[in-house]
Scaffold this motif. Structure first.
Motif, PDB file in Angstrom:
ATOM      1  N   THR A 237     -42.263 -41.547 -23.166  1.00 47.02           N
ATOM      2  CA  THR A 237     -42.225 -43.102 -22.389  1.00 47.02           C
ATOM      3  C   THR A 237     -41.687 -44.336 -22.306  1.00 47.02           C
ATOM      4  N   ARG A 238     -41.512 -44.672 -23.799  1.00 50.25           N
ATOM      5  CA  ARG A 238     -41.681 -45.707 -24.408  1.00 50.25           C
ATOM      6  C   ARG A 238     -39.840 -46.175 -25.350  1.00 50.25           C
ATOM      7  N   ASP A 239     -39.062 -44.416 -24.825  1.00 49.51           N
ATOM      8  CA  ASP A 239     -37.527 -44.849 -25.632  1.00 49.51           C
ATOM      9  C   ASP A 239     -37.302 -46.068 -25.549  1.00 49.51           C
ATOM     10  N   PRO A 240     -36.218 -45.984 -25.992  1.00 48.88           N
ATOM     11  CA  PRO A 240     -35.081 -47.686 -25.662  1.00 48.88           C
ATOM     12  C   PRO A 240     -34.344 -47.250 -24.211  1.00 48.88           C
ATOM     13  N   GLU A 241     -34.120 -46.110 -24.538  1.00 41.20           N
ATOM     14  CA  GLU A 241     -33.030 -46.075 -23.147  1.00 41.20           C
ATOM     15  C   GLU A 241     -34.870 -45.955 -21.895  1.00 41.20           C
ATOM     16  N   VAL A 242     -35.551 -45.818 -21.895  1.00 44.37           N
ATOM     17  CA  VAL A 242     -37.096 -46.094 -20.712  1.00 44.37           C
ATOM     18  C   VAL A 242     -36.579 -47.310 -20.920  1.00 44.37           C
TER      19      VAL A 242
ATOM     20  N   VAL B 139     -45.861 -35.562 -14.177  1.00 47.93           N
ATOM     21  CA  VAL B 139     -45.570 -36.018 -15.916  1.00 47.93           C
ATOM     22  C   VAL B 139     -46.160 -37.091 -15.364  1.00 47.93           C
ATOM     23  N   VAL B 140     -46.343 -38.001 -14.623  1.00 49.65           N
ATOM     24  CA  VAL B 140     -47.144 -39.309 -14.357  1.00 49.65           C
ATOM     25  C   VAL B 140     -48.617 -38.552 -14.520  1.00 49.65           C
ATOM     26  N   GLU B 141     -49.228 -37.474 -13.808  1.00 50.25           N
ATOM     27  CA  GLU B 141     -50.826 -37.176 -13.473  1.00 50.25           C
ATOM     28  C   GLU B 141     -50.863 -36.808 -15.075  1.00 50.25           C
ATOM     29  N   ALA B 142     -49.629 -35.916 -16.029  1.00 50.07           N
ATOM     30  CA  ALA B 142     -50.374 -35.928 -17.290  1.00 50.07           C
ATOM     31  C   ALA B 142     -50.731 -37.037 -17.939  1.00 50.07           C
ATOM     32  N   ALA B 143     -49.492 -37.348 -17.915  1.00 51.97           N
ATOM     33  CA  ALA B 143     -49.535 -38.736 -19.024  1.00 51.97           C
ATOM     34  C   ALA B 143     -50.945 -39.314 -18.810  1.00 51.97           C
ATOM     35  N   ARG B 144     -51.056 -39.557 -17.503  1.00 48.67           N
ATOM     36  CA  ARG B 144     -52.674 -40.409 -17.025  1.00 48.67           C
ATOM     37  C   ARG B 144     -54.038 -40.238 -17.878  1.00 48.67           C
ATOM     38  N   GLN B 145     -53.458 -38.681 -17.593  1.00 46.41           N
ATOM     39  CA  GLN B 145     -54.879 -38.091 -18.231  1.00 46.41           C
ATOM     40  C   GLN B 145     -54.535 -38.087 -19.450  1.00 46.41           C
ATOM     41  N   ALA B 146     -53.576 -38.651 -20.550  1.00 46.13           N
ATOM     42  CA  ALA B 146     -53.206 -38.941 -21.948  1.00 46.13           C
ATOM     43  C   ALA B 146     -53.678 -39.919 -21.935  1.00 46.13           C
ATOM     44  N   GLY B 147     -54.577 -41.062 -21.028  1.00 44.45           N
ATOM     45  CA  GLY B 147     -54.296 -42.412 -21.109  1.00 44.45           C
ATOM     46  C   GLY B 147     -53.163 -42.818 -21.453  1.00 44.45           C
ATOM     47  N   ILE B 148     -52.186 -42.356 -20.768  1.00 47.02           N
ATOM     48  CA  ILE B 148     -50.159 -43.246 -21.132  1.00 47.02           C
ATOM     49  C   ILE B 148     -50.144 -43.680 -19.425  1.00 47.02           C
ATOM     50  N   HIS B 149     -49.773 -45.179 -19.681  1.00 52.14           N
ATOM     51  CA  HIS B 149     -49.107 -45.460 -18.042  1.00 52.14           C
ATOM     52  C   HIS B 149     -47.990 -45.325 -18.356  1.00 52.14           C
ATOM     53  N   ILE B 150     -47.401 -44.720 -17.071  1.00 49.08           N
ATOM     54  CA  ILE B 150     -45.730 -44.365 -16.401  1.00 49.08           C
ATOM     55  C   ILE B 150     -45.997 -45.270 -15.392  1.00 49.08           C
ATOM     56  N   PRO B 151     -45.072 -46.801 -15.136  1.00 49.66           N
ATOM     57  CA  PRO B 151     -44.745 -47.369 -14.517  1.00 49.66           C
ATOM     58  C   PRO B 151     -44.470 -46.703 -12.477  1.00 49.66           C
ATOM     59  N   VAL B 152     -44.752 -46.708 -12.064  1.00 51.59           N
ATOM     60  CA  VAL B 152     -44.466 -46.267 -10.601  1.00 51.59           C
ATOM     61  C   VAL B 152     -44.466 -46.770  -9.623  1.00 51.59           C
ATOM     62  N   PHE B 153     -43.832 -46.920  -8.161  1.00 53.45           N
ATOM     63  CA  PHE B 153     -43.637 -47.638  -7.422  1.00 53.45           C
ATOM     64  C   PHE B 153     -43.652 -47.052  -5.655  1.00 53.45           C
ATOM     65  N   CYS B 154     -42.749 -45.879  -5.788  1.00 48.95           N
ATOM     66  CA  CYS B 154     -42.946 -44.940  -4.657  1.00 48.95           C
ATOM     67  C   CYS B 154     -44.110 -43.820  -4.752  1.00 48.95           C
ATOM     68  N   TYR B 155     -44.030 -43.419  -6.418  1.00 49.01           N
ATOM     69  CA  TYR B 155     -45.690 -42.418  -6.085  1.00 49.01           C
ATOM     70  C   TYR B 155     -46.503 -42.988  -5.846  1.00 49.01           C
ATOM     71  N   HIS B 156     -48.108 -42.215  -5.297  1.00 46.45           N
ATOM     72  CA  HIS B 156     -48.318 -42.219  -4.309  1.00 46.45           C
ATOM     73  C   HIS B 156     -49.973 -41.208  -5.235  1.00 46.45           C
ATOM     74  N   PRO B 157     -50.906 -41.136  -5.616  1.00 47.46           N
ATOM     75  CA  PRO B 157     -51.581 -39.916  -5.889  1.00 47.46           C
ATOM     76  C   PRO B 157     -51.934 -39.150  -4.299  1.00 47.46           C
ATOM     77  N   LYS B 158     -51.940 -40.146  -3.056  1.00 50.76           N
ATOM     78  CA  LYS B 158     -52.600 -39.375  -2.154  1.00 50.76           C
ATOM     79  C   LYS B 158     -51.310 -39.044  -1.233  1.00 50.76           C
ATOM     80  N   LEU B 159     -50.260 -39.191  -1.882  1.00 48.58           N
ATOM     81  CA  LEU B 159     -49.302 -38.671  -0.616  1.00 48.58           C
ATOM     82  C   LEU B 159     -47.914 -37.592  -1.784  1.00 48.58           C
ATOM     83  N   LYS B 160     -47.067 -36.996  -0.552  1.00 48.01           N
ATOM     84  CA  LYS B 160     -46.203 -36.061  -1.017  1.00 48.01           C
ATOM     85  C   LYS B 160     -45.126 -36.900  -2.165  1.00 48.01           C
ATOM     86  N   PRO B 161     -44.571 -36.849  -3.316  1.00 52.69           N
ATOM     87  CA  PRO B 161     -43.592 -37.179  -4.508  1.00 52.69           C
ATOM     88  C   PRO B 161     -42.784 -37.198  -3.859  1.00 52.69           C
TER      89      PRO B 161
END
Ligand code: SF4
Ligand code: SF4
Ligand code: FES
Length: 800
Positions: free
Chosen positions: A83-88, A28-50
C-alpha cells in the motif's frame, strides 16, 4: 469440503510485510484494516456495497500488472499487497490533486472542517503544493435539497455514497447524479425536494462538506463540541446516538457508530470520543437514524418549555413554586379520596416515562388506592404480544427472515429504522414481504399487499395466510417474522387481529418455520410502562373508561403525566368533555400542550437528556440512560416530582417495593402478559356499512410535544389533509389540492385533498395529529372508523 465450509475458509494475506488471516472473500481494504494498515478511501463505506468510483484506494498486488482498487478486490490465499509503493503514493497524490482542482478552499468556514476526509487525506497523502494557476470552476453553494439537507455543489467529490445510500439502504432513489463528466452533480430525481425519513444519513455519510444538515449548519465546529453517547428516546427502537454539546447546549445528534465508520477508523479524534458499546453499530438498524431522531432535538432548549408551575384552566398563571403546586395536587387528591373514594382519581401516563418513573407512577396510584391507571393514550392494545406467545421477536431476527408479514399502520411511521431492515430484506431479495393495512408500503422485491383497516384486518390476514405459508414451505430452516402494530384497543379489533396473528404464527410453526412476532409500542416506552404495571389494577378502568367516567362528571381528579390526550386519543369529543367535567385536572409535561391548556395545574417536567433511568427498547432489552444536563429552569425530573408526591401522601417515595426495571421486564411472565393481552379483548364493534370510511393515519411527524414544539420540525409538520384513492377521488369529483369539507357523525374537518394511490379504496385517510387538524376530530370511541356522511369540495370565494 462443503460449500458452506469453503466459504468460511480462511486465507493468508501479506500486506506491507504484515501477515494476516482473514475469511476468504474479504476485501483488501478490510483485510488491511485488520492488519492495522490504513488504506485511504472516499467512496468505500462498510455499510454500502463497494462501488470503486474514486480510485483513492489503489494498491499494488504482486503478480498483477496494474494497481487495483482495494475496496472492490477480494483477497486470495497468498496474496501480497503493497500500500506504500512509490507508484501507489504517486497515484494517491494525483487523485487528491485532481479532487482539489475545483474544490473550494473554504475549510475555515466549511461545516465539515475538522472532520473532513478530504482535508485529512490531503494532509496524509496529498501533494504539498498546488500547481493550479487557473481560477477554480465555481458551482452553486447552499442548495436546499430538502427540509433538512443542504448541498454545496462545489465541495462534492462525486463519491456517490449519498446516492448509493438512497438507493441501496433507504430504497428511495431520490438522489441521483445529474449531467455528465465535468458537469456531474448530485441532485434529486425530477428536481423534487429530497424528502423522506432517512435523509440525514446521506449527509452523515458524505466524506466532505458537500451535504450538510440545515439545523446544524454554522452552529458549531467539530473541535468545540463535547460528545456524549446516549440513546434516542423518540420511538421504541431507541437507536444509539451521539449527542454533541457546545457550552451546555445540544447542537446535533449523530449516529453513535458513524464517526468511526465514516472515517474508516483512522482518526484519533473520532476514536477518542467514540464510546464503543454492545449497542453499536446496532443490531437495531445497523447504526442508521431516522430524521426525526436526528433532527428533532431543539425542543429540548425551546423557550416554550414550561418554566414554572402554572395554574388556572384556560388562563394559566405562574405559581409561587413547587411547594404550592404539589400542595394543590395533594389536596385535590386527598379531597377526592375523602369525599368520593379512591376510585374518583384517575392516573394516565407512563408511555413516555423511563421504567423507574413509570414504576413510581404505578406506586402513586397504589398509594392513593385507585386501580384506575393506564399508559395507553392512543389505540394501542399491547406492546408485548410476543411474550405470551413465547415468540418474542428481536430486530436482529428480521435480517434472517425468509418471510416478513406486516400488519396494520405503516411500520415506517412507528419504528422507522425497523422499516429500513424490511426495505433491505425486500430489495436484496432475502425475504418475501406481505403487508396488510390501510396504506400500501413501498418495498422492493417480492411484495404482496392487501388493503385493509380496522375491522377488515383479521379477514385480510386470513386471506393471505396460505400464501405466507407457501412462501416458507420449501425453505429449509425457514424463518418468519410478523410485525403487528397492536392497534385497535378500543374498538375490539385488536383482539380479532391478534388472534389471527397467533393463528398464522401457529400454522407457520406447524409448517416448520421458526416464528418471531414483534409489536412496536405506540409510545417510545410502552414496553417499560407495561413492565412497570401501568395498566388498570384489579377492577380498574383503562384510559377510555376513565375518560367516560370523567365525561359523566363522576371522576374528581385526572393526573396526566406526559400525555397530550387531545392529540393522541381516538375520540377528541370525549377528551374535551372529560377535561371540562373533571373538577381537577393536573398535567405534567414539557410544554403547555393543548391538553395542558385545559388543566387546573401544569407541572413542568424536563426532557429525557436531563433524567437518568432505564429505557426498554423494542426488543425488550434495557438500556441505562444517563442525564447529560442538569434540570433547567424550574423543571424537575418526573421521578423526583412523583417521589415528592408519594412522600406528601405518606407513602415511601423511594419505591423500595419496586423491583429494578430489568427484573420487572424479565418478570413479565407469560401469565402476566396474558393478563395484559386480556385487556385488549373488548367487545368487537359493528362494521359500519359505508361507501367511504374514515381511516386514521399514524404519522411519524404527527402531533404531540416534541414535534409540535420544535422550531425545526414545526416548519415541516404536515398540514392536515384528506387522503383519497384515485378511484374514490374520481367518483367523488375531487382533484388533487381541492379544499374539501368532510363530515361524520362525530365532527368535521376542512383540509386539502391528497390523491394517494397508496391509500386503500373506500377509505378516507386523515393523519393523526397533523397541523390544523386530526383524524380524531372525526372519530369516536364507539365508532373508530365512521362513515363519511358528507364530502364537499369548497370552491374558493373570488374576492373583488
Ligand atoms: S454529496 Fe458527498 S456523499 Fe454525495 S457524492 Fe458528493 S461527496 Fe459523495
Ligand atoms: S428510529 Fe426511533 S429511536 Fe431511531 S432515531 Fe428514529 S425515532 Fe429515534
Ligand atoms: S475507495 Fe476504492 S475506489 Fe473509492
Amino acid at each position: 469440503m462443503s460449500d458452506a465450509a469453503a466459504s468460511e475458509a480462511q486465507v493468508t494475506v501479506t500486506i506491507d510485510g504484515r501477515t494476516v488471516r482473514v475469511p476468504k472473500g474479504t476485501l483488501v481494504v478490510e483485510a488491511a484494516r485488520q492488519a492495522g494498515i490504513h488504506i485511504p478511501v472516499f467512496c468505500y463505506h462498510p455499510k454500502l456495497k463497494p462501488a470503486g468510483v474514486c480510485r483513492m484506494c489503489l494498491v499494488k498486488v504482486e503478480k498483477m500488472p496494474k494497481l487495483v482498487p482495494a475496496c472492490t478486490t477480494p483477497v486470495t490465499d497468498g496474496m501480497v499487497v503493497d500500500t506504500r509503493d512509490p507508484e501507489v503514493q504517486e497515484v494517491q497524490k494525483g487523485i487528491l490533486e485532481f479532487l482539489l482542482i475545483n474544490h473550494p478552499l473554504d475549510c475555515p468556514v466549511c461545516d465539515k472542517g475538522g472532520e473532513c476526509e478530504l482535508q485529512d487525506m490531503t494532509f496524509n497523502y496529498g501533494p504539498a503544493t498546488s500547481r493550479l494557476a487557473d481560477a477554480k470552476v465555481r458551482r452553486r453553494k447552499a442548495v436546499e435539497l430538502g427540509p433538512f439537507i443542504v448541498l454545496d455543489e462545489e465541495r462534492c467529490i462525486l463519491c456517490r455514497r449519498c446516492v448509493r445510500f438512497d438507493d441501496e439502504v433507504a430504497t428511495e432513489a431520490q438522489l441521483v447524479i445529474g449531467e455528465r463528466a465535468v458537469d456531474s452533480v448530485v441532485t434529486t430525481a425530477g428536481g423534487q425536494p429530497y424528502a423522506h425519513y432517512f435523509t440525514g444519513n446521506a449527509a452523515e455519510l458524505c466524506p466532505v462538506g458537500a451535504l450538510t444538515s440545515a439545523p446544524y449548519r454554522f452552529r458549531a465546529r467539530p473541535w468545540d463540541v463535547s460528545p456524549v453517547a446516549s440513546f434516542c428516546t423518540l420511538c421504541p427502537i431507541h437507536c444509539p446516538v451521539r449527542l454533541d454539546f457546545r457550552h451546555g447546549r445540544l447542537m446535533r445528534v449523530v449516529s453513535q457508530g458513524a464517526p468511526e465508520e465514516n472515517t474508516f477508523g483512522t482518526r484519533g479524534l473520532m476514536a477518542a470520543y467514540h464510546t464503543p458499546s454492545e449497542d453499536v453499530p446496532g443490531a437495531r438498524g445497523m447504526g442508521w437514524l431516522c430524521d426525526r431522531g436526528r433532527f428533532n432535538y431543539q425542543y429540548v432548549q425551546s423557550p416554550q418549555r414550561v418554566a414554572q408551575p402554572l395554574a388556572g384552566r384556560g388562563a394559566l398563571k405562574e405559581l409561587a413554586g413547587w411547594d404550592e403546586a404539589l400542595q394543590r395536587l395533594e389536596q385535590a387528591i386527598r379531597r377526592a379520596v375523602a369525599e368520593h373514594g379512591p376510585g374518583s382519581v384517575g392516573i394516565i401516563g407512563g408511555g413516555a416515562l423511563l421504567a423507574e418513573e413509570a414504576a413510581r407512577l404505578r406506586r402513586l396510584a397504589e398509594a392513593i388506592g385507585t386501580p384506575n391507571r393506564d399508559h395507553r393514550v392512543a389505540d394501542q392494545a399491547v406492546a408485548s404480544l410476543a411474550t405470551p406467545s413465547g415468540r418474542s421477536g428481536r430486530v436482529a431476527d428480521l435480517d434472517r427472515a425468509d418471510v416478513i408479514v406486516l400488519v396494520g399502520q405503516p411500520l415506517v411511521e412507528q419504528a422507522p429504522v425497523l422499516d429500513l431492515a424490511v426495505r433491505r430484506a425486500g430489495a436484496e431479495g432475502r425475504a418475501a414481504i406481505f403487508a396488510v393495512g390501510p396504506v400500501r408500503p413501498r418495498y422492493r422485491g417480492r411484495v404482496r399487499y392487501v388493503p385493509a383497516a380496522g375491522f377488515d384486518m383479521a379477514a385480510a390476514l386470513r386471506e393471505i395466510a396460505q400464501d405466507v405459508a407457501a412462501a416458507v414451505a420449501g425453505v429449509k430452516g425457514a424463518r418468519s417474522f410478523i410485525v403487528w402494530d397492536g392497534r385497535g384497543a378500543w374498538d375490539g379489533s385488536a383482539a380479532a387481529v391478534g388472534e389471527t396473528v397467533l393463528e398464522l404464527a401457529g400454522a407457520l410453526e406447524h409448517g416448520g418455520s421458526e416464528v418471531h412476532i414483534l409489536v412496536p409500542g405506540a409510545q417510545a416506552q410502552s414496553r417499560a410502562a407495561e413492565a412497570a404495571g401501568m395498566l388498570p389494577g384489579p377492577g380498574g378502568l383503562d384510559t377510555a373508561g376513565m375518560l367516560k367516567l370523567s365525561a359523566e362528571g363522576r371522576m374528581q381528579v385526572l393526573y396526566l403525566v406526559g400525555v397530550n390526550l387531545l392529540e393522541t386519543f381516538p375520540d377528541r369529543a370525549l377528551v374535551e368533555a372529560a377535561l371540562s367535567r373533571t373538577p381537577f385536572v393536573a398535567v405534567q409535561d414539557l410544554f403547555v400542550t393543548e391538553t395542558a391548556r385545559a388543566a387546573d395545574l401544569v407541572l413542568p417536567a424536563v426532557p429525557s437528556i436531563m433524567r437518568s433511568g432505564t429505557l426498554v427498547d423494542i426488543d425488550g432489552q434495557t438500556h441505562r440512560l444517563e442525564a447529560v444536563l442538569p434540570p433547567d429552569g424550574a423543571g424537575r425530573p418526573d421521578g423526583e416530582i412523583l417521589a415528592d408526591l408519594l412522600r406528601r401522601l405518606g407513602a415511601d417515595g423511594h419505591d423500595r417495593s419496586m423491583p429494578p426495571p430489568s427484573e420487572a421486564v424479565a418478570a413479565l411472565s407469560p401469565a402476566e402478559a396474558r393478563r395484559i393481552w386480556g385487556v385488549a379483548n373488548g367487545p368487537v364493534m359493528a362494521h359500519p356499512a359505508a361507501a367511504l370510511r374514515v381511516v386514521p393515519l399514524v404519522r411519524l411527524y404527527g402531533g404531540g410535544g416534541t414535534v409540535e414544539f420544535d422550531p425545526v420540525f414545526r416548519k415541516h409538520r404536515e398540514p392536515v389533509a384528506v387522503w383519497l384513492n384515485p378511484a374514490d377521488a374520481e367518483r367523488l369529483g375531487v382533484r388533487q389540492g381541492d379544499e374539501v369539507e368532510v363530515r361524520t357523525a362525530h365532527g368535521e374537518i376542512r383540509a386539502a385533498a391528497r390523491i394517494e394511490a397508496s391509500i386503500c379504496e373506500g377509505s378516507l385517510g386523515v393523519p393523526v395529529g397533523a397541523a390544523g387538524g386530526s383524524a380524531w376530530q372525526l372519530t369516536a370511541l364507539s365508532n373508530p372508523y365512521p362513515a363519511v356522511l358528507a364530502l364537499e369540495v369548497r370552491t374558493p370565494e373570488v374576492v373583488g
